[in-house]
Motif scaffolding. Structure first.
Motif, PDB file in Angstrom:
ATOM      1  N   PHE A 145       0.829  -1.209   0.000  1.00 11.65           N
ATOM      2  CA  PHE A 145       0.000   0.000   0.000  1.00 11.65           C
ATOM      3  C   PHE A 145       0.863   1.258   0.000  1.00 11.65           C
ATOM      4  CE2 PHE A 145      -1.872   3.331   2.737  1.00 11.65           C
ATOM      5  CZ  PHE A 145      -2.955   3.699   1.941  1.00 11.65           C
ATOM      6  N   LEU A 146       1.904   1.250   0.818  1.00 15.92           N
ATOM      7  CA  LEU A 146       2.749   2.434   0.935  1.00 15.92           C
ATOM      8  C   LEU A 146       3.581   2.676  -0.322  1.00 15.92           C
ATOM      9  CD1 LEU A 146       3.981   1.965   4.625  1.00 15.92           C
ATOM     10  CD2 LEU A 146       2.270   3.597   3.793  1.00 15.92           C
ATOM     11  N   LEU A 147       3.987   1.601  -0.999  1.00 15.94           N
ATOM     12  CA  LEU A 147       4.948   1.749  -2.091  1.00 15.94           C
ATOM     13  C   LEU A 147       4.357   1.636  -3.495  1.00 15.94           C
ATOM     14  CD1 LEU A 147       8.055  -0.117  -0.646  1.00 15.94           C
ATOM     15  CD2 LEU A 147       7.669   2.324  -0.838  1.00 15.94           C
ATOM     16  N   SER A 148       3.133   1.142  -3.643  1.00 13.87           N
ATOM     17  CA  SER A 148       2.557   1.005  -4.989  1.00 13.87           C
ATOM     18  C   SER A 148       2.542   2.325  -5.765  1.00 13.87           C
ATOM     19  CB  SER A 148       1.134   0.434  -4.904  1.00 13.87           C
ATOM     20  OG  SER A 148       1.170  -0.937  -4.638  1.00 13.87           O
ATOM     21  N   PRO A 149       2.130   3.447  -5.152  1.00 11.61           N
ATOM     22  CA  PRO A 149       2.153   4.708  -5.903  1.00 11.61           C
ATOM     23  C   PRO A 149       3.568   5.132  -6.293  1.00 11.61           C
ATOM     24  CG  PRO A 149       0.757   4.896  -3.968  1.00 11.61           C
ATOM     25  CD  PRO A 149       1.533   3.626  -3.826  1.00 11.61           C
ATOM     26  N   VAL A 150       4.546   4.798  -5.448  1.00 13.51           N
ATOM     27  CA  VAL A 150       5.940   5.127  -5.767  1.00 13.51           C
ATOM     28  C   VAL A 150       6.370   4.373  -7.019  1.00 13.51           C
ATOM     29  CG1 VAL A 150       8.327   5.044  -4.953  1.00 13.51           C
ATOM     30  CG2 VAL A 150       6.473   5.584  -3.349  1.00 13.51           C
ATOM     31  N   TRP A 151       6.050   3.073  -7.058  1.00 17.10           N
ATOM     32  CA  TRP A 151       6.369   2.278  -8.247  1.00 17.10           C
ATOM     33  C   TRP A 151       5.633   2.820  -9.472  1.00 17.10           C
ATOM     34  CZ3 TRP A 151      10.528  -0.314  -7.756  1.00 17.10           C
ATOM     35  CH2 TRP A 151      10.827  -1.085  -6.625  1.00 17.10           C
ATOM     36  N   GLY A 152       4.360   3.203  -9.286  1.00 16.84           N
ATOM     37  CA  GLY A 152       3.578   3.721 -10.405  1.00 16.84           C
ATOM     38  C   GLY A 152       4.182   4.992 -10.984  1.00 16.84           C
ATOM     39  N   ARG A 153       4.574   5.933 -10.103  1.00 12.69           N
ATOM     40  CA  ARG A 153       5.196   7.174 -10.571  1.00 12.69           C
ATOM     41  C   ARG A 153       6.536   6.892 -11.241  1.00 12.69           C
ATOM     42  NH1 ARG A 153       3.313   9.261  -5.555  1.00 12.69           N
ATOM     43  NH2 ARG A 153       5.379   8.959  -4.644  1.00 12.69           N
ATOM     44  N   LEU A 154       7.317   6.007 -10.628  1.00 11.57           N
ATOM     45  CA  LEU A 154       8.630   5.679 -11.179  1.00 11.57           C
ATOM     46  C   LEU A 154       8.502   5.064 -12.566  1.00 11.57           C
ATOM     47  CD1 LEU A 154      11.702   5.529 -10.678  1.00 11.57           C
ATOM     48  CD2 LEU A 154      11.322   3.247  -9.698  1.00 11.57           C
ATOM     49  N   SER A 155       7.490   4.207 -12.748  1.00 10.16           N
ATOM     50  CA  SER A 155       7.320   3.549 -14.048  1.00 10.16           C
ATOM     51  C   SER A 155       6.954   4.546 -15.138  1.00 10.16           C
ATOM     52  CB  SER A 155       6.249   2.457 -13.957  1.00 10.16           C
ATOM     53  OG  SER A 155       4.943   3.011 -13.890  1.00 10.16           O
ATOM     54  N   GLY A 156       6.299   5.651 -14.764  1.00 10.02           N
ATOM     55  CA  GLY A 156       5.981   6.677 -15.748  1.00 10.02           C
ATOM     56  C   GLY A 156       7.209   7.450 -16.199  1.00 10.02           C
ATOM     57  N   ARG A 157       8.236   7.468 -15.363  1.00  9.46           N
ATOM     58  CA  ARG A 157       9.444   8.232 -15.679  1.00  9.46           C
ATOM     59  C   ARG A 157      10.533   7.386 -16.340  1.00  9.46           C
ATOM     60  NH1 ARG A 157       6.780  10.974 -11.909  1.00  9.46           N
ATOM     61  NH2 ARG A 157       7.202  13.184 -11.561  1.00  9.46           N
ATOM     62  N   VAL A 158      10.716   6.158 -15.849  1.00 10.55           N
ATOM     63  CA  VAL A 158      11.800   5.326 -16.391  1.00 10.55           C
ATOM     64  C   VAL A 158      11.281   4.229 -17.309  1.00 10.55           C
ATOM     65  CG1 VAL A 158      13.175   5.761 -14.324  1.00 10.55           C
ATOM     66  CG2 VAL A 158      11.826   3.664 -14.471  1.00 10.55           C
ATOM     67  N   GLY A 159       9.959   4.047 -17.350  1.00  9.87           N
ATOM     68  CA  GLY A 159       9.375   3.003 -18.187  1.00  9.87           C
ATOM     69  C   GLY A 159       8.746   1.906 -17.349  1.00  9.87           C
ATOM     70  N   ARG A 160       7.699   1.288 -17.888  1.00 12.06           N
ATOM     71  CA  ARG A 160       7.015   0.214 -17.161  1.00 12.06           C
ATOM     72  C   ARG A 160       7.901  -1.032 -17.054  1.00 12.06           C
ATOM     73  NH1 ARG A 160       3.376   4.083 -15.873  1.00 12.06           N
ATOM     74  NH2 ARG A 160       1.899   4.549 -17.547  1.00 12.06           N
ATOM     75  N   ARG A 161       8.610  -1.347 -18.149  1.00 11.53           N
ATOM     76  CA  ARG A 161       9.350  -2.604 -18.222  1.00 11.53           C
ATOM     77  C   ARG A 161      10.377  -2.776 -17.103  1.00 11.53           C
ATOM     78  NH1 ARG A 161      14.127  -4.516 -20.394  1.00 11.53           N
ATOM     79  NH2 ARG A 161      14.044  -6.640 -21.258  1.00 11.53           N
TER      80      ARG A 161
END
Length: 392
Positions: free
Chosen positions: A54-70
């Motif tokens: 719960f705490l980290l899912s949004p962090v991963w989501g934002r990061l994937s928008g910047r560096v890529g989903r893959r």
């Protein structure tokens, strides 16, 4: 698009086979170490996993928008592998079990929320429900075979299912590394990178607030079921991990067939709310019928009824959120994953307490919540219509 969907579907199937493997095994592993507090430890471990997610899912989501989903998905799968390996080594150590669940939660959001965002990237609004049905079907297949494999491998040892899950996650990582293409172009990533940092809660607005809370209710009741079914079965009809593995196998199989055969083929854009309503009623019926179960066969049938309802709800809710959101898909998917995790935090804890108070209470509460969620769906439909009229 079809080839990309096939690859992420296979990744989800193998990832959630690994996740589902623990369902019939965890309560037994904990019971062997601390039988008097097994229900509490099971609830706390499941909740810890979800709290970190719960705490980290949004962090991963934002990061994937910047560096890529893959790359984010790849990190998540590899982290899953490490967490399962640690649990296999820790089946006789309660403290290390908790550490393993913490690691699993740390990396789970990188897989689930980013794959949902990936599918949203490669589908149009018209294709979205079909795409999310593929996601739901893949998760359902993972949950179909995961508990079954866990129950069977537990005949070898309680550690064997976790080693198998680690190996499967490693194979998934290798396959994804070789075959998974990036869904965001460099230009799109650059555009997202210069956008101001967005809180997950910016997606929690307008009519969608009701859908996010509904999604929480659905996951909350599912988490209660997952946390208590093994212990409830042991109490009511001497269920073994193998029995529970078969029960969830058939439940998941029915759910996957519904998502692949009904949701993907039948649900058209604009019809999602009708299918969600039907799913909530069917899920409630499954929960209430479980109150009467006195055998593995009866419990399996009732669990399958619940599975039919749940498989109608989840892809349709996810599709509506990705269609209606006004924020970046990674942020919206991050909040969806967070609500899912929040349900999995509270559900196991409350389920364990309810089970300790009265064995049938978890299913009474879950059935009531499923019916209460119909009110949230009605509020969403009303607010969405009003919003559409205002924009016309």
């Amino acid at each position: 698009m079809r080839s990309k969907l096939t690859i992420v579907a296979l990744m989800l199937v193998t990832t959630f086979i690994g996740f589902g493997i623990i369902i019939p095994v965890l309560p037994q592993a904990v019971s062997d170490l601390d039988p008097e507090r097994a229900n509490l430890h099971t609830g706390f471990m499941l909740a810890l996993y979800s709290l970190v997610s719960f705490l980290l899912s949004p962090v991963w989501g934002r990061l994937s928008g910047r560096v890529g989903r893959r790359p984010v998905i790849m990190i998540g799968v590899l982290g899953f592998c490490a967490s399962f390996l640690l649990f296999g080594l820790a089946v006789d150590n309660l403290a290390l079990m908790y550490v393993s669940r913490l690691l699993g939660g740390l990396f789970s959001g990188a897989v689930t929320s980013c794959i949902v965002a990936y599918v949203a990237d490669i589908t149009t609004n018209e294709q979205r429900t079909k795409g999310m049905a593929v996601v739901g079907m893949s998760i359902g297949l993972g949950f179909t075979f995961g508990p079954f494999v866990g129950g069977e491998l537990s005949q070898i040892s309680l550690a064997a299912p976790f080693y198998a899950a680690a190996g499967l996650a490693l194979l998934t990582f290798i396959a994804g590394w070789l075959k998974l293409a990036e869904s965001l172009t460099p230009e799109r990533r650059a555009a997202i990178a210069v956008q101001p940092r967005t809180s997950r809660w910016t997606a929690f607005q307008g009519s969608l607030k009701n859908l996010y809370v509904l999604a929480f209710f659905v996951t909350f009741s599912l988490a209660i079921l997952e946390a208590t079914m093994q212990l409830y079965g042991m109490h009511r009809f001497d269920a073994t991990p193998r029995n529970v593995g078969y029960m969830f196998f058939f439940c998941g199989l029915v759910g996957a067939l519904i998502q692949g055969g009904v949701v993907r083929r039948r649900v058209k854009q604009g019809q999602e709310t009708a299918y969600i309503a039907a799913g909530l009623v069917i899920s409630a019926a499954g929960f209430f019928l479980l109150l009467t179960a006195h055998s593995v066969v009866a419990a399996t049938v009732y669990l399958c009824i619940f599975g039919i309802g749940n498989s109608l709800i989840r892809p349709c809710v996810t599709s509506l959120i990705t269609q209606k959101t006004t924020v970046e898909q990674g942020v919206a998917s991050g909040l969806s994953s967070s609500m899912d995790s929040l349900g999995r935090i509270v559900g196991p804890l409350l389920g364990s307490v309810l089970l300790g108070a009265y064995a049938q209470l978890p299913f009474l509460v879950s059935g009531a919540l499923s019916l209460a969620a119909l009110g949230l769906l009605a509020r969403f439909r009303s607010a969405d219509r009003a919003q559409a009229k205002a924009e016309a």
